[in-house]
Structure formats: structure tokens, C-alpha cells
Scaffold this motif. Structure first.
Motif, mmCIF file in Angstrom:
data_model
loop_
_atom_site.group_PDB
_atom_site.id
_atom_site.type_symbol
_atom_site.label_atom_id
_atom_site.label_comp_id
_atom_site.label_asym_id
_atom_site.label_seq_id
_atom_site.Cartn_x
_atom_site.Cartn_y
_atom_site.Cartn_z
ATOM 1 N N ALA A 106 -1.040 1.112 6.334
ATOM 2 C CA ALA A 106 -0.163 0.122 5.708
ATOM 3 C C ALA A 106 -0.957 -0.563 4.604
ATOM 4 O O ALA A 106 -1.915 -1.287 4.880
ATOM 5 N N ALA A 107 -0.594 -0.305 3.357
ATOM 6 C CA ALA A 107 -1.364 -0.830 2.229
ATOM 7 C C ALA A 107 -0.481 -0.893 0.995
ATOM 8 O O ALA A 107 0.464 -0.110 0.839
ATOM 9 N N ASP A 108 -0.830 -1.800 0.096
ATOM 10 C CA ASP A 108 -0.149 -1.953 -1.184
ATOM 11 C C ASP A 108 -1.039 -1.348 -2.262
ATOM 12 O O ASP A 108 -2.179 -1.788 -2.447
ATOM 13 N N ALA A 109 -0.532 -0.333 -2.940
ATOM 14 C CA ALA A 109 -1.307 0.397 -3.949
ATOM 15 C C ALA A 109 -2.595 0.917 -3.303
ATOM 16 O O ALA A 109 -2.538 1.611 -2.290
ATOM 17 N N LEU A 110 -3.760 0.543 -3.843
ATOM 18 C CA LEU A 110 -5.024 1.038 -3.296
ATOM 19 C C LEU A 110 -5.742 0.004 -2.439
ATOM 20 O O LEU A 110 -6.907 0.210 -2.066
ATOM 21 N N ASP A 111 -5.061 -1.077 -2.105
ATOM 22 C CA ASP A 111 -5.680 -2.100 -1.256
ATOM 23 C C ASP A 111 -6.058 -1.492 0.095
ATOM 24 O O ASP A 111 -5.250 -0.839 0.748
ATOM 25 N N GLY A 112 -7.292 -1.728 0.515
ATOM 26 C CA GLY A 112 -7.725 -1.265 1.824
ATOM 27 C C GLY A 112 -8.132 0.188 1.887
ATOM 28 O O GLY A 112 -8.514 0.684 2.952
ATOM 29 N N VAL A 113 -8.036 0.904 0.760
ATOM 30 C CA VAL A 113 -8.465 2.305 0.734
ATOM 31 C C VAL A 113 -9.949 2.317 0.385
ATOM 32 O O VAL A 113 -10.336 2.118 -0.759
ATOM 33 N N GLY A 114 -10.785 2.564 1.373
ATOM 34 C CA GLY A 114 -12.206 2.367 1.170
ATOM 35 C C GLY A 114 -13.002 3.607 0.840
ATOM 36 O O GLY A 114 -14.024 3.532 0.171
ATOM 37 N N ARG A 115 -12.570 4.765 1.310
ATOM 38 C CA ARG A 115 -13.420 5.945 1.130
ATOM 39 C C ARG A 115 -12.891 6.807 -0.013
ATOM 40 O O ARG A 115 -11.718 6.727 -0.387
#
Length: 221
Positions: A106-115
Motif C-alpha cells: 500500500a503506497a502512493d507513487a514511490l513512497d515506501g519503495v525502498g529497494r
């Protein structure tokens, strides 16, 4: 009301996907994005490689799951702002036997996408806010507005994606569906200094009607 909404499912790229009121109803134009991604990885000789694919705004998961079904050694993550949409995507992954190769966030755009990932695909909201009222009723009245509304000029989500592309796709491809008149504008965003994609590394893919429906760019090595 579209028949697909009544039945709760839609055929896409040779497979059947469950759709709900929380998901966009996939349309044939979006199959162009899947075909573009497959063309790119095959041209690079990576169709048998263990690719990591990110699908931003996954909805029912049709883009990501179609790619995973065609690329047996790939895995991926699908993101969406809607938990209800992610539930539909999970069900589709289960139905297609792909649940072990995919994760959901559950994320907005690339928020929280770490790798980092090798490929990013997305069919983001790209309709201009002022144009939503002019859409066909089967779209306007049954697709979730959050999956349609791209802001004043339709490019709001593309700008947000551009802000994080270098960290999420340091060495790979970004493949985006665009509106019928947005290909040049999105190509311009991808080739801006913030994204770091060489204009010479940008490709356009046309849908069955001949419209430039996808813009793809390779991040610098």
C-alpha cells in the motif's frame, strides 16, 4: 454498465482478471504496455533472467501478473493507494498461480519503495481533472476517480514518479502508459535531470489504433 463490471471480470492479455469497484477496468490499450515491456527485456536478452519488476498503481494487477506469467524467472511488487484494489490483485495472483512470485504494498507513487528494481511499469491516472466529466459513461461512472484523475494537466503522477526514478530504477527500464496526446510531455519529464534518462534512450510504443500509448526510457548505467 459494462458487461465486465456486471460479471466482475475482464479478459486481458489472454487471461481472465477479477475486477471490483476499487479497480480500473483494464482495456486493450493497456496491453501495449505489457507488449512493450516484453519487447524490451527480450531485446536485451533478459527474458530468462531473474528480473525484479515494480508496478505502480497496480489496480487488479493485470500488468504485473501478465508480465510474471510471460517471464517465468521474474518476480515483482505491485503498489496501490487502495487496499481494496490490492485485495483484488492478491486474488488474481492466487487464481493465476503467481502468488509466490509477487508482493503487494500500500503506497502512493514511490513512497515506501525502498529497494531497487530492474523494470518499472505503470498505468497512472492521466486524465485531466477538467476532462473527467467528458469521458464515456462506462468509464466516468464506474472506474474509480483515483485511477483516472491526473491533476490539472494530467501529468501530476508522472512528475511524482520522476522524483524517485533514479533510486528505484538505477539500471533498468521505466515503461509508462500515457494519454493520447501526452507522449512528448512524458518523454520530456523522463529526460529531465531529475530522472537522469538520456533522450536517446527513450522509445515510444503505439497501440492498435496507432496512438503513441507507451513511453519507455532506460536509466543510465
Amino acid at each position: 454498465e459494462p458487461v465486465s463490471r456486471i460479471l466482475g471480470e475482464r479478459e486481458f492479455f489472454g487471461r481472465t482478471f477479477r475486477i471490483t469497484p476499487a479497480t480500473l477496468d483494464p482495456r486493450p490499450d493497456s496491453e501495449t504496455l505489457v507488449a512493450a515491456a516484453l519487447d524490451i527485456v527480450r531485446r536485451e536478452g533478459r527474458h530468462t533472467a531473474p528480473l525484479c519488476i515494480l508496478d505502480v498503481g497496480t489496480g487488479c494487477g493485470c500488468l504485473l501478473l501478465s508480465l510474471l506469467a510471460e517471464l517465468p524467472n521474474a518476480a515483482g511488487v505491485g503498489t496501490d493507494i487502495s487496499e481494496a484494489a490490492l485485495d483484488a490483485a492478491r486474488q488474481n495472483a492466487d487464481r493465476l498461480g503467481l502468488a509466490s512470485r509477487v508482493g503487494w504494498l500500500a503506497a502512493d507513487a514511490l513512497d515506501g519503495v525502498g529497494r531497487p528494481f530492474d523494470v518499472l511499469v505503470s498505468n497512472p491516472p492521466y486524465v485531466r481533472s477538467g476532462d473527467i466529466g467528458t469521458l464515456q459513461p462506462e468509464v466516468r461512472e464506474f472506474d474509480p476517480r483515483t485511477a483516472l484523475d491526473g491533476g490539472l494537466d494530467g501529468l501530476a503522477v508522472y512528475r511524482r514518479l520522476g522524483e524517485g526514478i533514479q533510486s528505484v530504477i538505477p539500471d533498468g527500464w521505466v515503461i509508462l502508459e500515457v494519454g493520447y496526446d501526452q507522449a512528448d510531455a512524458v518523454a520530456g519529464l523522463l529526460s529531465s535531470p531529475a530522472c537522469g534518462i538520456d533522450r536517446a534512450q527513450i522509445r515510444f510504443y503505439r497501440d492498435v489504433a496507432g496512438t503513441r500509448r507507451c513511453v519507455a526510457g532506460r536509466t543510465r548505467r
